[in-house]
Design an enzyme around this catalytic site. Structure first.
Site, short mmCIF file in Angstrom:
data_model
loop_
_atom_site.label_atom_id
_atom_site.label_comp_id
_atom_site.label_asym_id
_atom_site.label_seq_id
_atom_site.Cartn_x
_atom_site.Cartn_y
_atom_site.Cartn_z
N GLU A 188 0.86 -1.20 0.00
CA GLU A 188 0.00 0.00 0.00
C GLU A 188 0.89 1.24 0.00
O GLU A 188 1.81 1.35 0.81
CB GLU A 188 -0.91 -0.03 1.24
CG GLU A 188 -1.60 1.28 1.60
CD GLU A 188 -2.50 1.85 0.48
OE1 GLU A 188 -3.25 1.08 -0.14
OE2 GLU A 188 -2.42 3.07 0.24
N GLN A 189 0.54 2.19 -0.89
CA GLN A 189 1.39 3.39 -1.02
C GLN A 189 1.34 4.29 0.23
O GLN A 189 2.34 4.92 0.58
CB GLN A 189 0.97 4.20 -2.25
CG GLN A 189 -0.44 4.77 -2.16
CD GLN A 189 -0.84 5.57 -3.40
OE1 GLN A 189 -0.06 5.72 -4.32
NE2 GLN A 189 -2.05 6.09 -3.42
N ARG A 202 -16.74 3.36 6.28
CA ARG A 202 -15.66 2.68 5.53
C ARG A 202 -14.45 2.36 6.41
O ARG A 202 -13.85 1.31 6.31
CB ARG A 202 -15.16 3.59 4.42
CG ARG A 202 -16.01 3.58 3.22
CD ARG A 202 -15.71 4.81 2.40
NE ARG A 202 -16.55 4.80 1.25
CZ ARG A 202 -16.22 4.25 0.08
NH1 ARG A 202 -15.04 3.74 -0.10
NH2 ARG A 202 -17.06 4.24 -0.92
N ASP A 257 -11.77 -0.96 -8.53
CA ASP A 257 -11.81 0.26 -9.34
C ASP A 257 -10.70 0.31 -10.40
O ASP A 257 -10.83 1.03 -11.39
CB ASP A 257 -11.70 1.50 -8.43
CG ASP A 257 -13.05 1.91 -7.86
OD1 ASP A 257 -14.02 1.13 -8.01
OD2 ASP A 257 -13.14 3.00 -7.27
N TYR A 316 -28.15 7.39 5.02
CA TYR A 316 -28.43 6.14 5.75
C TYR A 316 -27.62 6.13 7.03
O TYR A 316 -26.56 6.74 7.12
CB TYR A 316 -28.13 4.90 4.88
CG TYR A 316 -26.76 4.87 4.22
CD1 TYR A 316 -25.63 4.39 4.88
CD2 TYR A 316 -26.60 5.32 2.90
CE1 TYR A 316 -24.40 4.35 4.25
CE2 TYR A 316 -25.37 5.28 2.27
CZ TYR A 316 -24.27 4.79 2.96
OH TYR A 316 -23.04 4.75 2.35
C1 LIG Z 1 -19.66 8.92 -3.32
C2 LIG Z 1 -19.35 7.45 -3.43
C3 LIG Z 1 -20.12 6.53 -2.75
C4 LIG Z 1 -19.90 5.16 -2.90
N1 LIG Z 1 -20.69 4.28 -2.21
C5 LIG Z 1 -20.48 2.95 -2.36
C6 LIG Z 1 -21.28 2.01 -1.63
O1 LIG Z 1 -22.16 2.39 -0.85
N2 LIG Z 1 -21.06 0.68 -1.84
C7 LIG Z 1 -20.08 0.24 -2.70
O2 LIG Z 1 -19.92 -0.98 -2.84
N3 LIG Z 1 -19.28 1.11 -3.37
C8 LIG Z 1 -19.46 2.43 -3.22
N4 LIG Z 1 -18.65 3.33 -3.88
C9 LIG Z 1 -17.56 2.79 -4.73
C10 LIG Z 1 -16.37 2.36 -3.87
O3 LIG Z 1 -15.95 3.45 -3.08
C11 LIG Z 1 -15.20 1.91 -4.74
O4 LIG Z 1 -15.66 1.13 -5.79
C12 LIG Z 1 -14.22 1.08 -3.89
O5 LIG Z 1 -13.70 1.87 -2.85
C13 LIG Z 1 -13.10 0.54 -4.77
O6 LIG Z 1 -12.20 -0.17 -3.96
P1 LIG Z 1 -10.76 -0.56 -4.50
O7 LIG Z 1 -10.12 -1.35 -3.40
O8 LIG Z 1 -10.85 -1.15 -5.84
O9 LIG Z 1 -10.01 0.82 -4.72
P2 LIG Z 1 -9.63 1.97 -3.69
O10 LIG Z 1 -10.59 2.02 -2.56
O11 LIG Z 1 -9.41 3.19 -4.50
O12 LIG Z 1 -8.24 1.48 -3.08
C14 LIG Z 1 -7.05 1.53 -3.83
C15 LIG Z 1 -5.87 1.46 -2.88
O13 LIG Z 1 -4.67 1.37 -3.64
C16 LIG Z 1 -3.71 2.27 -3.14
N5 LIG Z 1 -2.81 2.59 -4.25
C17 LIG Z 1 -3.08 3.36 -5.35
N6 LIG Z 1 -2.03 3.41 -6.17
C18 LIG Z 1 -1.05 2.66 -5.59
C19 LIG Z 1 0.29 2.32 -5.96
N7 LIG Z 1 0.83 2.76 -7.10
N8 LIG Z 1 1.00 1.52 -5.12
C20 LIG Z 1 0.46 1.06 -3.95
N9 LIG Z 1 -0.79 1.36 -3.55
C21 LIG Z 1 -1.54 2.15 -4.37
C22 LIG Z 1 -4.53 3.45 -2.64
O14 LIG Z 1 -3.81 4.21 -1.70
C23 LIG Z 1 -5.73 2.74 -2.03
O15 LIG Z 1 -5.50 2.37 -0.68
C24 LIG Z 1 -18.85 4.70 -3.74
C25 LIG Z 1 -18.05 5.62 -4.41
C26 LIG Z 1 -18.29 6.98 -4.25
C27 LIG Z 1 -17.41 7.94 -4.99
#
Ligand SMILES: Cc1cc2nc3c(=O)[nH]c(=O)nc-3n(C[C@H](O)[C@H](O)[C@H](O)COP(=O)(O)OP(=O)(O)OC[C@H]3O[C@@H](n4cnc5c(N)ncnc54)[C@H](O)[C@@H]3O)c2cc1C
Length: 394
Positions: free
Chosen positions: A33-34, A107, A291, A213
């Site tokens: 993790e960065q 979260r 994402d 909520y």
């Molecule tokens: C307003 C809003 C409301 C939402 N509500 C919901 C909800 O109710 N339910 C739901 O399921 N989803 C919801 N989402 C979507 C959800 O937030 C994302 O889809 C989810 O957080 C994606 O998780 P992830 O682990 O893929 O990515 P992220 O949460 O973006 O995590 C990525 C991680 O990688 C790390 N990282 C990035 N680049 C590097 C690198 N080069 N080297 C090392 N580490 C790195 C980052 O620091 C971070 O910790 C919502 C989104 C928004 C914007």
């Protein structure tokens, strides 16, 4: 060659869930993790039955239940009057319909829980990956600090601006959706008693919507205000917003909006970006999830849920085919890409339908929802049984 080691880049909900599922299957996992500390933002996240099933399979459902709130129903309301347009009962129904309920959490509570279940030494903070390379026997991950590691598989769970995605598909930018998300968390005790219902309440109006909520056993209330705005395009959960600006945007809306915003100590804003579905998520020993693979608009509250499903399926496919990680990853992509792409595109559609400025389209939508609820009261307003009913743990 047998898969032993998996390097996961990113400790968001997707990366941490993948790591737990992989460890459960006996893999040797390291999460890079960065950030120098875990800092999931103080905002809410909704977990549909499809994501909760993954956590049940990982033995985390009880711990999540202790930290979360179980909303009564999903209620679509008029932004202006607050009048109910469509109610989908969840509490007491989903447990039977889907075998597990709908939960809403802070979260940071979820992220801390997931991280606390990782064995010592798995999480490596302050490690920003820079690039990745496929080899015949191993993949190599290079970090900004000049170090590198080799592993059998690399998983890019590094979010919308994924460096691993760039390796697979080249440099490009996600699409600004034209919408800004304002958000805040209010203390329930600061609000007038009886102001809120225990639902996921979705207020819809031209060019905007507003969702609230309860989270953390009902001690806190999470709200998100999604407003079409083109002037501001910064993506950072830590950008503070002025409550007065939000109140101006929601002038003439149901008074609950103003009440919640003005009782919140700190409001934040975040410009929403997404992508079109990607053509592929996998290259050799390297795979994307969450994402990094399928950023989507939040109108179905499924971006995190899809990341959670991805992590489980990835671990399963690698375990089933540990002699051939390349084939396992191709099967992971085949299992996940069509479903996540469909959710991505449907999230955009819900945004358009909910926030349409056209009076005629709004009347048609509300009549359609009323008719749907009359004929099929149990059906979700968005007809998303195919999302909640899907069981990746089977
Ligand atoms: C307003 C809003 C409301 C939402 N509500 C919901 C909800 O109710 N339910 C739901 O399921 N989803 C919801 N989402 C979507 C959800 O937030 C994302 O889809 C989810 O957080 C994606 O998780 P992830 O682990 O893929 O990515 P992220 O949460 O973006 O995590 C990525 C991680 O990688 C790390 N990282 C990035 N680049 C590097 C690198 N080069 N080297 C090392 N580490 C790195 C980052 O620091 C971070 O910790 C919502 C989104 C928004 C914007």
């Amino acid at each position: 060659m047998t898969t032993h080691s998996v390097a996961v880049v990113g400790a968001g909900l997707g990366g941490l869930t993948a790591a737990l599922a992989l460890i459960d299957r006996g893999f040797e996992v390291t999460v890079f993790e960065q950030s120098s500390e875990l800092r999931e933002v103080g905002a809410g996240v909704q977990l549909g039955p499809n994501a909760m099933r993954v956590y049940a399979a990982l033995g985390l459902d009880r711990a999540i239940a202790d930290l979360s709130f179980v909303p009564e129903a999903h209620v679509v309301r008029s932004g202006k009057t607050g009048a109910t347009i469509a109610t989908t009962q969840m509490k007491g129904v989903y447990e039977t319909q889907y075998g597990i309920g709908y939960h809403t959490l802070l979260r940071a509570d979820l992220q801390s829980l997931l991280a606390s279940r990782l064995p010592a030494g798995v999480l490596r903070l302050g490690k920003k990956s820079k690039s990745v390379a496929n080899g015949t026997a191993k993949a190599t991950l290079h970090f900004e600090d000049g170090s590198s590691v080799e592993s059998d598989v690399v998983v890019g769970a590094d979010g919308i601006h994924s460096a691993i995605r760039e390796h697979l598909l080249g440099k490009d930018s996600p699409r600004f959706t034209g919408t800004v998300a304002y958000r805040g968390v209010a203390k329930a005790e600061a609000l007038p008693p009886g102001l809120l219902t225990g639902d996921v309440s979705v207020y819809i109006g031209p060019h905007a919507s507003f969702v609230y909520y309860y989270i953390r056993r009902g001690e806190l209330v999470n709200w998100v205000a999604l407003a079409e705005e083109t002037s501001w395009q910064q993506e950072s959960w830590s950008s503070e917003a002025d409550a007065a600006d939000i109140l101006r945007l929601y002038e003439g809306w149901c008074p609950i909006v103003a009440e919640l915003v003005s009782k919140t100590d700190r409001c934040y804003k975040w410009a929403l970006f997404d992508r079109d579905p990607l053509p592929r998520w996998v290259d050799g020993r390297i795979a994307l999830l969450g994402d990094a693979a399928h950023p989507m608009m939040p109108y179905l509250a499924q971006g995190g849920c899809m990341a959670i499903e991805d992590g489980y399926v990835l671990a399963n496919e690698l375990a089933k085919d540990s002699d051939d990680p390349l084939r396992a990853l191709r099967r992971y992509q085949a299992a996940r890409l069509p479903r996540a792409s469909r959710v991505q595109l449907m999230s955009r559609k819900v945004a358009r339908v909910n926030q349409t400025p056209s009076l005629a389209a709004r009347i048609a939508r509300d009549l359609r929802l009323a008719l749907q609820k009359m004929l099929h009261p149990e059906q979700h307003a968005y007809k998303i049984e195919w999302i909640y009913g899907f069981d990746v743990t089977r």
